[in-house]
Scaffold this motif. Structure first.
Motif, PDB file in Angstrom:
ATOM      1  N   ALA A  51      14.807   9.746  30.119  1.00  0.00           N
ATOM      2  CA  ALA A  51      15.220   9.513  31.502  1.00  0.00           C
ATOM      3  C   ALA A  51      15.267   8.024  31.828  1.00  0.00           C
ATOM      4  N   VAL A  52      14.264   7.278  31.389  1.00  0.00           N
ATOM      5  CA  VAL A  52      14.258   5.827  31.640  1.00  0.00           C
ATOM      6  C   VAL A  52      15.444   5.166  30.954  1.00  0.00           C
ATOM      7  N   ILE A  53      15.669   5.504  29.688  1.00  0.00           N
ATOM      8  CA  ILE A  53      16.784   4.897  28.953  1.00  0.00           C
ATOM      9  C   ILE A  53      18.116   5.259  29.597  1.00  0.00           C
ATOM     10  N   SER A  54      18.301   6.533  29.937  1.00  0.00           N
ATOM     11  CA  SER A  54      19.573   6.953  30.539  1.00  0.00           C
ATOM     12  C   SER A  54      19.767   6.347  31.925  1.00  0.00           C
ATOM     13  N   TYR A  55      18.663   6.094  32.630  1.00  0.00           N
ATOM     14  CA  TYR A  55      18.733   5.433  33.937  1.00  0.00           C
ATOM     15  C   TYR A  55      19.347   4.043  33.802  1.00  0.00           C
ATOM     16  N   TYR A  56      18.830   3.272  32.844  1.00  0.00           N
ATOM     17  CA  TYR A  56      19.332   1.907  32.673  1.00  0.00           C
ATOM     18  C   TYR A  56      20.710   1.872  32.030  1.00  0.00           C
ATOM     19  N   VAL A  57      21.000   2.812  31.149  1.00  0.00           N
ATOM     20  CA  VAL A  57      22.350   2.899  30.585  1.00  0.00           C
ATOM     21  C   VAL A  57      23.358   3.207  31.686  1.00  0.00           C
ATOM     22  N   ALA A  58      23.000   4.133  32.583  1.00  0.00           N
ATOM     23  CA  ALA A  58      23.878   4.455  33.714  1.00  0.00           C
ATOM     24  C   ALA A  58      24.065   3.246  34.625  1.00  0.00           C
ATOM     25  N   ASP A  59      23.019   2.466  34.799  1.00  0.00           N
ATOM     26  CA  ASP A  59      23.112   1.260  35.616  1.00  0.00           C
ATOM     27  C   ASP A  59      24.107   0.272  35.015  1.00  0.00           C
ATOM     28  N   VAL A  60      24.134   0.193  33.690  1.00  0.00           N
ATOM     29  CA  VAL A  60      25.068  -0.696  32.999  1.00  0.00           C
ATOM     30  C   VAL A  60      26.492  -0.150  33.088  1.00  0.00           C
ATOM     31  N   VAL A  61      26.654   1.135  32.772  1.00  0.00           N
ATOM     32  CA  VAL A  61      27.990   1.736  32.699  1.00  0.00           C
ATOM     33  C   VAL A  61      28.631   1.889  34.076  1.00  0.00           C
ATOM     34  N   VAL A  62      27.870   2.375  35.040  1.00  0.00           N
ATOM     35  CA  VAL A  62      28.433   2.705  36.355  1.00  0.00           C
ATOM     36  C   VAL A  62      28.427   1.514  37.301  1.00  0.00           C
ATOM     37  N   ARG A  63      27.342   0.757  37.285  1.00  0.00           N
ATOM     38  CA  ARG A  63      27.210  -0.323  38.266  1.00  0.00           C
ATOM     39  C   ARG A  63      27.503  -1.695  37.693  1.00  0.00           C
ATOM     40  N   GLY A  64      27.746  -1.762  36.384  1.00  0.00           N
ATOM     41  CA  GLY A  64      28.121  -3.026  35.770  1.00  0.00           C
ATOM     42  C   GLY A  64      26.979  -4.004  35.574  1.00  0.00           C
ATOM     43  N   SER A  65      25.755  -3.511  35.525  1.00  0.00           N
ATOM     44  CA  SER A  65      24.615  -4.400  35.292  1.00  0.00           C
ATOM     45  C   SER A  65      24.657  -4.951  33.868  1.00  0.00           C
ATOM     46  N   ASP A  66      23.952  -6.047  33.659  1.00  0.00           N
ATOM     47  CA  ASP A  66      23.900  -6.661  32.326  1.00  0.00           C
ATOM     48  C   ASP A  66      23.253  -5.700  31.337  1.00  0.00           C
ATOM     49  N   SER A  67      23.851  -5.559  30.168  1.00  0.00           N
ATOM     50  CA  SER A  67      23.349  -4.607  29.173  1.00  0.00           C
ATOM     51  C   SER A  67      21.954  -4.955  28.667  1.00  0.00           C
ATOM     52  N   SER A  68      21.524  -6.171  28.899  1.00  0.00           N
ATOM     53  CA  SER A  68      20.196  -6.579  28.434  1.00  0.00           C
ATOM     54  C   SER A  68      19.078  -5.832  29.156  1.00  0.00           C
ATOM     55  N   ILE A  69      19.381  -5.230  30.326  1.00  0.00           N
ATOM     56  CA  ILE A  69      18.317  -4.540  31.064  1.00  0.00           C
ATOM     57  C   ILE A  69      17.822  -3.297  30.322  1.00  0.00           C
ATOM     58  N   VAL A  70      18.665  -2.751  29.430  1.00  0.00           N
ATOM     59  CA  VAL A  70      18.256  -1.553  28.697  1.00  0.00           C
ATOM     60  C   VAL A  70      17.046  -1.847  27.818  1.00  0.00           C
ATOM     61  N   ALA A  71      16.964  -3.090  27.304  1.00  0.00           N
ATOM     62  CA  ALA A  71      15.842  -3.470  26.443  1.00  0.00           C
ATOM     63  C   ALA A  71      14.954  -4.505  27.126  1.00  0.00           C
ATOM     64  N   SER A  72      14.993  -4.532  28.457  1.00  0.00           N
ATOM     65  CA  SER A  72      14.230  -5.534  29.201  1.00  0.00           C
ATOM     66  C   SER A  72      12.747  -5.173  29.278  1.00  0.00           C
ATOM     67  N   THR A  73      11.960  -6.147  29.725  1.00  0.00           N
ATOM     68  CA  THR A  73      10.526  -5.923  29.915  1.00  0.00           C
ATOM     69  C   THR A  73      10.290  -4.849  30.977  1.00  0.00           C
ATOM     70  N   THR A  74      11.128  -4.844  32.010  1.00  0.00           N
ATOM     71  CA  THR A  74      10.996  -3.845  33.064  1.00  0.00           C
ATOM     72  C   THR A  74      11.228  -2.440  32.519  1.00  0.00           C
ATOM     73  N   ALA A  75      12.289  -2.296  31.711  1.00  0.00           N
ATOM     74  CA  ALA A  75      12.577  -0.984  31.117  1.00  0.00           C
ATOM     75  C   ALA A  75      11.427  -0.538  30.220  1.00  0.00           C
ATOM     76  N   LEU A  76      10.900  -1.479  29.432  1.00  0.00           N
ATOM     77  CA  LEU A  76       9.784  -1.150  28.547  1.00  0.00           C
ATOM     78  C   LEU A  76       8.554  -0.735  29.348  1.00  0.00           C
ATOM     79  N   ALA A  77       8.310  -1.423  30.458  1.00  0.00           N
ATOM     80  CA  ALA A  77       7.165  -1.074  31.304  1.00  0.00           C
ATOM     81  C   ALA A  77       7.320   0.338  31.864  1.00  0.00           C
ATOM     82  N   TRP A  78       8.533   0.687  32.286  1.00  0.00           N
ATOM     83  CA  TRP A  78       8.769   2.036  32.795  1.00  0.00           C
ATOM     84  C   TRP A  78       8.634   3.086  31.707  1.00  0.00           C
ATOM     85  N   ILE A  79       9.012   2.744  30.495  1.00  0.00           N
ATOM     86  CA  ILE A  79       8.837   3.684  29.382  1.00  0.00           C
ATOM     87  C   ILE A  79       7.351   3.938  29.143  1.00  0.00           C
TER      88      ILE A  79
END
Length: 215
Positions: free
Chosen positions: A78-106
């Motif tokens: 769910a966390v990974i798909s959340y950030y992937v959706a943020d990149v694909v749908v909202r155009g966020s930087d792809s680096s957020i998928v492997a960011s410290t924030t994403a890791l903290a949520w995982i």
């Protein structure tokens, strides 16, 4: 043979459902944050909602071990798909998928999956103590988040205070009450008292934890 008996979930099925639900839950949670009206949008951004997802998975999985493993896997996906959706749908930087924030949520998702997945599988446990913890954990967390938002409302300067803190607090309290009523129907008086005690204790601990984490 008792027709009400539910066959145990197979490990393969648990893994499949965990991945499928996680892949859907992440993007849906993001969509709720973006498109839902307030204060419902804040609900989608709430850690209690992610805990509720793991709890529900634990109820479905039944087996304690499968519930924990499946809920953890669901949260990670769910966390990974959340950030992937943020990149694909909202155009966020792809680096957020492997960011410290994403890791903290995982990491938080792993903890939530383990705790709330186990709690969900324990709601009908033969042990009264485990039943009380299983049934009191989710409303306790919802109540903790609601009380934390109310404390923020009471202690934050009016000029910098978000307008919807009271609405969030009321929404969380209503959800906590609904969860309690849902789980305590048909229970014995002893079960109800013990579960209510667990709920209030966990709410107090959770409220303090929220305050320390956001200080």
């Amino acid at each position: 043979m008792d027709g009400t008996c539910v066959p145990p979930r197979s490990t393969r099925r648990v893994v499949f459902v965990a991945v499928a639900v996680g892949a859907l839950f992440g993007p849906l949670d993001l969509a709720g944050q973006v498109h839902a009206p307030y204060p419902l949008a804040n609900l989608f951004n709430s850690s209690a909602v992610w805990a509720a997802a793991a709890f529900g998975f634990g109820i479905w999985a039944q087996s304690r071990m499968r519930a924990v493993i499946g809920a953890i896997l669901m949260e990670i996906v769910a966390v990974i798909s959340y950030y992937v959706a943020d990149v694909v749908v909202r155009g966020s930087d792809s680096s957020i998928v492997a960011s410290t924030t994403a890791l903290a949520w995982i990491v938080l998702g792993i903890g939530a999956g383990a705790i709330f997945g186990a709690a969900g599988s324990a709601i009908d446990d033969p042990s009264r103590v485990l039943r009380a913890v299983g049934n009191g954990l989710l409303p306790g967390v919802l109540l903790a988040e609601g009380s934390h938002q109310m404390i923020r409302h009471l202690t934050t300067d009016a000029d910098t205070r978000p307008d919807d803190l009271v609405s969030i607090a009321i929404l969380m309290a209503v959800l906590a009450a609904a969860a309690l009523i849902w789980r305590l129907r048909g229970r014995t008086s002893a079960d109800r008292v013990q579960t209510l005690g667990v709920t209030l204790a966990l709410a107090a601990v959770g409220s303090v934890s929220y305050a320390l984490l956001t200080a």
